[in-house]
Structure formats: C-alpha cells, structure tokens
Design an enzyme around this catalytic site. Structure first.
Site, mmCIF file in Angstrom:
data_model
loop_
_atom_site.group_PDB
_atom_site.id
_atom_site.type_symbol
_atom_site.label_atom_id
_atom_site.label_comp_id
_atom_site.label_asym_id
_atom_site.label_seq_id
_atom_site.Cartn_x
_atom_site.Cartn_y
_atom_site.Cartn_z
ATOM 1 N N HIS A 169 0.820 -1.217 0.000
ATOM 2 C CA HIS A 169 0.000 0.000 0.000
ATOM 3 C C HIS A 169 0.853 1.267 0.000
ATOM 4 O O HIS A 169 0.357 2.358 -0.325
ATOM 5 C CB HIS A 169 -0.920 -0.013 1.218
ATOM 6 C CG HIS A 169 -2.207 0.720 1.023
ATOM 7 N ND1 HIS A 169 -2.360 1.764 0.130
ATOM 8 C CD2 HIS A 169 -3.420 0.578 1.622
ATOM 9 C CE1 HIS A 169 -3.605 2.221 0.186
ATOM 10 N NE2 HIS A 169 -4.268 1.511 1.084
ATOM 11 N N ASP A 389 -12.504 -10.371 -15.634
ATOM 12 C CA ASP A 389 -12.649 -11.725 -16.192
ATOM 13 C C ASP A 389 -11.320 -12.120 -16.832
ATOM 14 O O ASP A 389 -10.872 -11.482 -17.779
ATOM 15 C CB ASP A 389 -13.784 -11.706 -17.224
ATOM 16 C CG ASP A 389 -13.970 -13.044 -17.922
ATOM 17 O OD1 ASP A 389 -13.223 -13.996 -17.634
ATOM 18 O OD2 ASP A 389 -14.869 -13.125 -18.782
#
Length: 451
Positions: A169, A389
C-alpha cells in the site's frame, strides 16, 4: 491464526516483467502520501471464480504467469523492493522503490483439498479460511524492503478458484490496485500478438507538489522509531448487501430530512451505517464518534491528475460529533455533515495537506489513529470489481484478507448485480456486531442476496 489445515502449497515462483524500459530502471521516489502508509498492512483483495470446466488448473496457472509478466511490463514499480538510504551528517533518511534491480512479483499456487465455494460464501460471518487465501500474512508495507511488493496466491478449491493479492500500500492505493487488476485480466483474455497493449496505461511518474521535493527526508534514524505492528482486538466480520432499491430509499430519506438534493448515495449509506453502528455500540450521549472517509484526490486536484495515476493519491477526511447528537437527529442531519466535509475538501485543502506532509512527514499508526468510537469507510463501490474476467468468466465474489482491519472498519464494494447495489464489509467487536444484527432499521435495509 486462522485454520490452515486443509491448505497445501504446491508451487511458488517469481514473475518478472516481459521486458524492461529505460523508465523502469530508474528509482521510484515515494510521495508523502505513499510514505505515510509505511506501517499499515499490505492491501489485500481477492476474487472468487467458479472453476472453469474447459481448462486444467495447470493451464490456468500458466496463463496467469504469462499475463502477469506482460502486465508487470507496464506496472513495473511492483517488481521492485523498498530501499532506505540514510546518512548521519548531514542527516537524511529516504525510502524509495528500487526498480533497477527489480526482483519481481511472487505467484503461489495452493490446493484447498476439501474447501468449496459454499464454505466461503455460506457462513454468516466471513470464515477464518479466507485469511489463508492471501499471501504475505501479517506483512506491513515497510516489509517491502525484503518481501515482494506484489504477491498473488492462486487457491484451487473443489469447485472454484480464488485469486488473492497482497499489494504494498505504500506503493499504490486501492484505485491503482483495481486498475492493475483490470489491465491484468484484459491481457489474460487476449490471444493476439499485441498482447501487452492496454488502452489505459498507468501513469507511473510520481506527482509531487513541487518538483524540488521529489526526495522526502523522513525525520528518523532507524525504522524502529516509527514501526508499530498493530494487532486488533478479536473481531467479527460480515458482508451485508444493500440493493439499489434500498440505497435509493436511504438516499431519498436523507435528502428529504434536510430538504435538499445534494446528498449522494454514498453519503447517505455511510451516514446510515454510522448511525446504526453508533446505536449498536450503546454509547453514552456525550461519547464522541468520528466517521472517516477516504477520498480520491486525482480529479480533485487543480489541474487534475490522470485517472490512471499509479500511486497513492488519497486522503482521509473526518467528521466528529457525539452519539447523542447523531442519534437524536435525523439521518439527513448526519448525511449533511458528511456532505459538507467532502465538499469542503477542495484542491487547495488537498495541496495544503501534501505541503504539510512534505515539511513534516507523518506515518500513520492504526493504534493512534483509530479508537472505539470511529467508523471508517474504505474501498469504493465505483471500483470495477466484477469486470475482472481472466477468460473463464466474471468473478462471483470479492473478499479481503487480514490486512487493515480494526473495530469500525467498513469497505464498500459494488454489488455483483450492479445497478448501484453495494456489498458492505463490516468489522466490529463481537458484542457490537450482535447488537447490529438485532437492529431492526439496519437489517430491514439489508438484502439477503449478499455475495
């Protein structure tokens, strides 16, 4: 520790970029926003898929390796490691990403022999096994000196595939992570020769308020002076689903309460949850309560940054009141507090924040920043979660790992059916969660069709 008896590690490998560029050989100096997150946890998000019938797991792993390598060509900072450069006279302490000697990302393949999709989605609480679906357990961002800045764990279930990512992060924020995922899945679906081309390349050059401030000197001599590994109290974690119709009703009520149309769906839902959790905590009337909201500064700045800016470009803004005030007033009253605070956070305020952090760098510590009266909202229902996807169908659920969770932490994700629906990940101490589950107003707004 979570239950890991059924998890069997099969393989681990290092993934490097398909090729390098001149830019990828330069140091990546971290901004004050990046550096402020050095002691928070890795950002851990993962996607659950139904197991494809037309591909073997070996084919899937090979496909993920190849496409990840191509993706890292564009997202090359994720292949580096953090480096601290310091001098005693004159004093300097600088942390940056060494990209030139990029050691690569990590990809792990594990097999959960008796775990099914239903074992993850059916329990009321998020089950302990979910923590085992993510690599780099308990790592904080400063550990990126020795650990990969990106690690991916592919877990084969009996009837599904879970892809869990641990993402440093201090290198980039949640918006950057989901743009990375979008690029990776797009490349994974490609079969033509120009596989590495993506329509929206990341902007990897760091933004600094002033060009001469590109090397931030931290006021420390050793990392022991600022590193704190926060361990939260025992928590319960649940996913609550809000349909688009429910959110529309909450928004309509909030605006009607204060005779306005300015309150957004996000602000109304955040206020609704803030009030519900405050009620569940059974605070005294004079107990202070704070609502923290993470805002994206990319388009807030003037001139705006690209939506594809890769790095941390977020701020945490907050509103504080008392339990008595929030519960004796209307939903709209609470929502309007949030609305005004968000509207007031202009480019000037964002720049003032970064200027202050440049002069006096600050590293967040959860144990100091958060208290039992806080509610914090992270992630965003605008992130493109279900468009990811890899070529075997859209994901059926999103889940988070252990990282960055504490009492009162909430994360909003888009609902799987779209249309403005929201899945809310709620972390509370057990007694507060039990009270929330008995709150008629809250549970009436929640749909049973959660992911």
């Amino acid at each position: 520790m979570c239950e890991v008896a059924t998890i069997r590690h099969i393989s681990k490998c290092t993934i490097k970029p398909h090729h390098t560029s001149e830019e990828s050989q330069q140091p990546c100096y971290l901004t004050p926003w990046d550096l402020s997150l050095l002691t928070t946890d890795y950002y851990q998000k993962g996607l659950l898929f139904k197991k494809p019938q037309h591909l073997s797991v070996e084919n899937i792993i090979d496909q993920l390796k190849d496409s990840l390598s191509c993706t890292l060509t564009q997202f090359f900072p994720l292949c580096g490691r953090l480096v601290t450069k310091k001098n005693a006279d004159p004093h300097s302490y600088c942390v940056f990403v060494d990209c030139e000697n990029g050691l690569g990302a990590e990809l792990v393949y594990v097999f959960a022999a008796d775990q099914k999709i239903s074992d993850i989605l059916s329990p009321i609480d998020v089950p302990p096994i979910v923590e085992s679906l993510f690599p780099l357990d308990r790592a904080i961002n400063h550990d990126g000196h020795n650990l990969p800045l990106l690690a991916v764990q592919v877990t084969e279930l009996v009837d599904g595939i879970f892809i869990g990512c641990s993402f440093n992060h201090a290198v980039a924020d949640g918006g950057s992570f989901w743009r990375f995922m979008s690029a990776w899945t797009e490349i994974s679906r490609k079969t033509e020769e120009n596989i590495e081309h993506i329509p929206r390349c990341p902007v990897t050059k760091r933004w600094f308020l002033n060009s001469q401030d590109q090397i931030i000197n931290l006021p420390y001599s050793h990392h022991d002076e600022f590193i704190v590994r926060y361990v939260p109290t025992p928590l319960r974690e649940r996913m609550f689903h809000f349909s688009s119709q429910s959110i529309a009703q909450i928004k309509e009520k909030a605006n009607a309460d204060v005779s306005t149309n300015k309150i957004s769906s996000f602000q109304a839902l955040a206020a609704f949850v803030w009030r519900s959790v405050t009620r569940a905590r059974c605070f005294a009337a004079n107990q202070k309560t704070t609502c923290w909201i993470t805002v994206d500064n990319r388009l807030r700045l003037d001139p705006p940054l690209s939506k594809d800016y890769f790095g941390n470009c977020i701020s945490a803004i907050y509103s504080t009141t008392t339990a008595g005030e929030i519960l004796s007033n209307s939903l709209g009253w609470s929502a309007l507090i949030l609305n005004k605070e968000i509207a007031a956070y202009t480019s000037e305020k964002a720049c003032a924040t970064i200027e202050a952090l440049t002069k006096v760098p600050y590293i967040y510590q959860y144990g100091v920043l958060n208290d039992s009266g806080s509610v914090s909202f992270g992630s965003s229902p605008r992130f493109d979660v279900y468009g990811n996807d890899f070529g075997w169908g859209a994901p059926i659920a999103v889940r988070s790992g252990y990282g960055n969770k504490y009492d009162g932490m909430m994360e909003m994700f888009p609902g799987r059916e779209g249309g403005g629906s929201v899945d809310l990940e709620v972390c509370l101490i057990p007694e507060s969660m039990a009270a929330l589950e008995m709150d008629g107003e809250f549970m009436t707004a929640v749909s049973s069709a959660s992911a």
